[in-house]
Design an enzyme around this catalytic site. Structure first.
Site, PDB file in Angstrom:
ATOM      1  N   LYS A  32       0.822  -1.216   0.000  1.00  0.00           N
ATOM      2  CA  LYS A  32       0.000   0.000   0.000  1.00  0.00           C
ATOM      3  C   LYS A  32       0.855   1.266   0.000  1.00  0.00           C
ATOM      4  O   LYS A  32       0.510   2.250  -0.659  1.00  0.00           O
ATOM      5  CB  LYS A  32      -0.953   0.010   1.187  1.00  0.00           C
ATOM      6  CG  LYS A  32      -0.290   0.084   2.557  1.00  0.00           C
ATOM      7  CD  LYS A  32      -1.323   0.036   3.663  1.00  0.00           C
ATOM      8  CE  LYS A  32      -0.671   0.047   5.036  1.00  0.00           C
ATOM      9  NZ  LYS A  32       0.012   1.287   5.349  1.00  0.00           N
ATOM     10  N   THR A  33       1.978   1.258   0.721  1.00  0.00           N
ATOM     11  CA  THR A  33       2.834   2.443   0.751  1.00  0.00           C
ATOM     12  C   THR A  33       3.396   2.722  -0.637  1.00  0.00           C
ATOM     13  O   THR A  33       3.495   3.880  -1.065  1.00  0.00           O
ATOM     14  CB  THR A  33       3.981   2.255   1.760  1.00  0.00           C
ATOM     15  OG1 THR A  33       3.431   1.950   3.047  1.00  0.00           O
ATOM     16  CG2 THR A  33       4.820   3.513   1.873  1.00  0.00           C
ATOM     17  N   ASP A 219      -3.673   7.235   5.276  1.00  0.00           N
ATOM     18  CA  ASP A 219      -3.212   5.858   5.476  1.00  0.00           C
ATOM     19  C   ASP A 219      -3.787   5.313   6.784  1.00  0.00           C
ATOM     20  O   ASP A 219      -4.146   6.070   7.685  1.00  0.00           O
ATOM     21  CB  ASP A 219      -1.684   5.846   5.512  1.00  0.00           C
ATOM     22  CG  ASP A 219      -1.114   4.446   5.359  1.00  0.00           C
ATOM     23  OD1 ASP A 219      -1.860   3.523   4.987  1.00  0.00           O
ATOM     24  OD2 ASP A 219       0.098   4.272   5.609  1.00  0.00           O
ATOM     25  N   GLU A 220      -3.868   3.989   6.897  1.00  0.00           N
ATOM     26  CA  GLU A 220      -4.372   3.314   8.104  1.00  0.00           C
ATOM     27  C   GLU A 220      -5.748   3.862   8.498  1.00  0.00           C
ATOM     28  O   GLU A 220      -6.019   4.127   9.684  1.00  0.00           O
ATOM     29  CB  GLU A 220      -3.380   3.477   9.268  1.00  0.00           C
ATOM     30  CG  GLU A 220      -1.980   2.970   8.974  1.00  0.00           C
ATOM     31  CD  GLU A 220      -1.878   1.454   8.888  1.00  0.00           C
ATOM     32  OE1 GLU A 220      -2.914   0.776   9.037  1.00  0.00           O
ATOM     33  OE2 GLU A 220      -0.780   0.943   8.640  1.00  0.00           O
ATOM     34  N   GLN A 250      -7.626  -5.318   9.975  1.00  0.00           N
ATOM     35  CA  GLN A 250      -6.558  -4.947  10.905  1.00  0.00           C
ATOM     36  C   GLN A 250      -6.968  -3.793  11.810  1.00  0.00           C
ATOM     37  O   GLN A 250      -6.121  -3.074  12.341  1.00  0.00           O
ATOM     38  CB  GLN A 250      -5.284  -4.578  10.129  1.00  0.00           C
ATOM     39  CG  GLN A 250      -4.700  -5.738   9.347  1.00  0.00           C
ATOM     40  CD  GLN A 250      -3.378  -5.395   8.709  1.00  0.00           C
ATOM     41  OE1 GLN A 250      -2.343  -5.279   9.371  1.00  0.00           O
ATOM     42  NE2 GLN A 250      -3.383  -5.240   7.400  1.00  0.00           N
ATOM     43  N   ARG A 604       2.251 -11.133  10.590  1.00  0.00           N
ATOM     44  CA  ARG A 604       3.582 -10.545  10.815  1.00  0.00           C
ATOM     45  C   ARG A 604       4.670 -11.495  10.333  1.00  0.00           C
ATOM     46  O   ARG A 604       5.812 -11.085  10.134  1.00  0.00           O
ATOM     47  CB  ARG A 604       3.824 -10.259  12.307  1.00  0.00           C
ATOM     48  CG  ARG A 604       2.900  -9.263  12.991  1.00  0.00           C
ATOM     49  CD  ARG A 604       2.714  -8.000  12.220  1.00  0.00           C
ATOM     50  NE  ARG A 604       1.512  -8.081  11.386  1.00  0.00           N
ATOM     51  CZ  ARG A 604       1.228  -7.266  10.373  1.00  0.00           C
ATOM     52  NH1 ARG A 604       2.091  -6.332  10.032  1.00  0.00           N
ATOM     53  NH2 ARG A 604       0.121  -7.399   9.684  1.00  0.00           N
TER      54      ARG A 604
END
Length: 746
Positions: A32-33, A219-220, A250, A604
């Site tokens: 996504k970044t 973002d987020e 998330q 993770r």
């Protein structure tokens, strides 16, 4: 070949869809970044958008810094004009310019958590509130939650009618805000609260920022609260070019005020929104992703998506159930050692994740014995240490003398012989004349009955005034060095000659390095700017990427990170998911939040995932026999390499005294007769020499303060206490000592 050809098809859609509202559902590790960075470059290079018309918002300084660096590398000249920042930093910049329009000086202080606690103690003392009954933290949490929902003191008081506890909170809330206003200070929640108020009440300011930020990216987005949602909606109100990136799977910060419905209902709030799904994962093996998909599919409130990867299937997920938590920790330590010495990994490739911070103790003990370097993330922050807080309070006083908390903290640091009686008289004078504490210090000679103490106050005031006069004229490192030398703070520590004092001096040296680094990198270095940067640093920003140690952290802290080898520890019902979720008033909602946390933990892992559980675990003096976590059972069986471990060291009463754990000592005392005990007194908090008769018996229904109601299935009488087995309705079967459990018959 275009740089955009390196993106996959959904990523290209995310980059090219620049107009109108856009929701990018970005699964874990889906790049996504990268998509956001390329999108910014595309806006400037292909769409001709001026850089200063673009804003990108995220949650942590670390994430903002990484995004800013990547955008700078792609865009080059002009990228510095893009606002790439956090929510709080965005609001600070707005309020530094326009706070005077809502009744604050633009030179306001920012109060951190410790400042808030200090102020709240003063408020409770002033209002004569019994803090043994009503805790300061309770008031602060209530106020924070209210601000997250944009509820001010007046509205809060109106909603509290008929509820005594809420009315107490309303009274404290009002006094707390009045004190902040008097100190010309804002807490973290205020930054967003007042920024929204500014935009809602001042049409000119709103029009300026709406025109300035024509393309907004967040973002987020799944972590936003109500106040942040309104801030974004206000800023995007004119051009409506709002692109939010997030993953509802998330969303794990409900306890911090995060509102998952901001992302779930995005299309409702922003009609005509385009939804793009990033489902290709570049981080993990397919088996790990299939495990995560299998778990999260059990949630009802989510947007459908399924992670996949072009990577290999990889190894199966290891699941180990041990007899005790000690054996669980021993396995993890040995497994990490094997990966480092036999498989070529480094310690930094390994992370132990758990649900609660209390679980770290056993791993720490085992790692120390095994000579494994480790670091706990989320511990005491550098800026929370006493010497750092003292010196920052000096800097706050120099920057904003209206900050009463900062002034009071350092008026006697180092000691100046100014007594509590004198300080109370100064405070009373300040309240009487409606001035700041520092202003009252400046007028100390006019305060009745202050006597000779005025001579001790005067040098302090002159010193602060002298330092204030040098702001903007002297480099910050030089200003700080003068502060240290004049106050004698470091010299006093050196005179102690202890190891503790030496460690504190090293911390001061580190603060000097921080100030120097800020001076070198800031576009315009100011004391206010430095204090803002310090105040906005998050715990996770302290994770150093180039240090070789095993990371211990909660799953909440692990979000956004990745490791080759991940150990999910304590995967037992009652621990994860916790009893609060199991016995919640809103069980579906809370259980789904816990399941999202499990999804975060699983994703993770890049190469190897080990899941561990223990049949027997000691928590708060109670022996718990826990079932395997339901989240483990939701992983498809074909993906698990299941290993049920037999205890290698069963508990024995004749083990050496030095090796006994708390439970073993309590167990021995349980079986001993009162007068036959080999220790001079029973273990702390464990029973008494004369055990009390039970008010219940086998077959009775009882209630436990944490586990709820259940049926007593067995009672074993010992010399000092009774061992009671209860089949709880929600928490399952538990064995506990009656003195600990405090069961009540229903």
């Amino acid at each position: 070949m275009s740089i955009y050809d390196t993106l996959n098809e959904p990523q290209r859609q995310a980059v090219f869809q620049t107009e109108g509202p856009v929701l990018i559902l970005a699964g874990a590790g889906s790049g996504k970044t990268r998509a956001l960075t390329y999108r910014t470059a595309y806006l400037i290079e292909e769409k001709g958008v001026e850089p200063w018309h673009i804003m990108a918002i995220t949650f942590t300084n670390k994430a903002a810094g990484e995004m800013r660096e990547r955008i700078g590398q792609m865009v080059g000249y002009g990228s510095e004009s893009i606002w790439v920042t956090t929510f709080h930093s965005t609001c600070v910049r707005m309020l530094r310019r326009y706070a005077d329009r809502i009744g604050f000086d633009t030179n306001f202080s920012i109060y951190d958590a410790d400042d808030q606690k200090t102020l709240m103690k003063e408020i409770c003392r002033r209002l004569e509130i019994n803090t043994k009954i009503y805790k300061e933290k309770m008031f602060l949490n209530a106020i924070s939650s209210a601000k997250d929902e944009l509820t001010g003191p007046e509205a809060f008081a109106k909603n509290a009618e008929g509820d005594y506890a809420k009315q107490q909170q309303a009274k404290v809330y009002r006094e707390y805000q009045n004190a902040l206003k008097k100190n010309n200070a804002l807490d973290f929640d205020d930054l967003i609260f007042y920024a929204v108020q500014l935009l809602q009440t001042d049409a000119d300011v709103l029009a300026y920022y709406q025109d300035r930020f024509r393309y907004i990216m967040v973002d987020e987005y799944q972590d936003t609260n109500t106040a942040q949602f309104h801030l974004v909606r206000l800023l995007a109100g004119r051009h409506k070019n709002l692109c939010v990136v997030g993953d509802d799977d998330q969303s794990i910060y409900k306890f911090r005020g995060a509102n998952i419905y901001n992302i779930l209902n995005f299309e409702t709030y922003f009609p005509g929104a385009v939804v793009i799904k990033l489902e290709q994962n570049y981080r993990s093996t397919q088996n790990i992703l299939d495990a995560a998909n299998g778990v999260i599919a059990n949630n009802r409130s989510r947007k459908e998506k399924k992670l996949w990867t072009a990577n290999d299937a990889g190894e199966k997920i290891d699941f180990h159930q041990f007899e005790t938590a000690q054996e669980e920790a021993d396995f993890v330590a040995k497994n990490i050692t094997e990966k480092v010495y036999r498989q070529g990994y480094r310690y930094q490739d390994c992370a132990v994740l758990y649900r609660t911070n209390a679980q770290s103790r056993l791993f720490e003990e085992k790692f120390i014995v095994s000579n494994i370097p480790y670091k706990i993330i989320g511990g005491i922050n550098f800026y929370a240490r006493k010497e750092i807080r003292d010196l920052l309070s000096y800097l706050k006083t120099i920057d904003n003398a209206s900050d009463d908390l900062a002034v009071r903290r350092i008026i006697n640091v180092p000691k100046r012989g100014i007594g509590a009686t004198t300080l109370n008289r100064v405070q009373e004078y300040a309240v009487l004349h409606d001035i700041s504490f520092y202003e009252a210090l400046k007028q100390a000679d006019e305060i009745p009955s202050i006597g000779k103490a005025g001579a001790k106050i005067r040098p302090f005031v002159l010193f602060i005034q002298s330092m204030r006069s040098k702001l903007g004229l002297v480099p910050l490192p030089d200003l700080f060095e003068e502060l240290l030398e004049t106050t004698g703070y470091a010299a006093e520590l050196k005179a102690e000659g202890t190891e503790e004092a030496a460690a504190r001096i090293e911390n001061i040296d580190e603060l000097i390095s921080k100030i120097a680094a800020y001076e070198e990198t800031a576009e315009e270095a100011t004391l206010s700017g430095f204090l803002e940067e310090v105040a906005l640093i998050a715990d996770i920003d302290s994770l150093e990427g180039d240090s070789d140690y095993v990371v211990l952290m909660t799953m909440h802290s692990a979000k956004g990170l990745e490791f080759s080898n991940v150990y999910l520890a304590g995967m037992e019902d009652g621990l994860f998911p916790g009893y609060r979720a199991i016995a919640s008033d809103t069980p579906i909602e809370d259980m789904e939040e816990e399941r999202r946390l499990a999804y975060v933990g699983i994703t993770r892992a890049k190469e190897h995932l080990s899941i561990t559980a223990a049949r027997l675990r000691m928590l708060r003096g109670e022996t718990q026999y826990n079932k395997i976590s339901r989240f483990v059972k939701e992983i498809p069986e074909a993906l698990l390499q299941e290993r049920l471990m037999q205890s290698k060291a069963p508990l024995r009463r004749n083990e050496r005294e030095g090796q006994k754990q708390t439970y073993q000592k309590a167990k021995e005392a349980f079986y001993n007769k009162p007068m036959a005990a080999r220790i001079s007194q029973p273990p702390r908090n464990f029973g008494t020499a004369e055990k009390e008769a039970l008010s219940y018996q086998t077959g009775d229904r009882v209630r436990h303060m944490k586990f709820g109601e259940g049926l007593v299935t067995q009672i074993i009488e010992g010399g000092r206490d009774y061992e009671v087995t209860v089949e709880f309705d929600a928490a399952g079967t538990k064995k506990m000592f009656a003195a600990f459990a405090k069961l009540k018959k229903v």
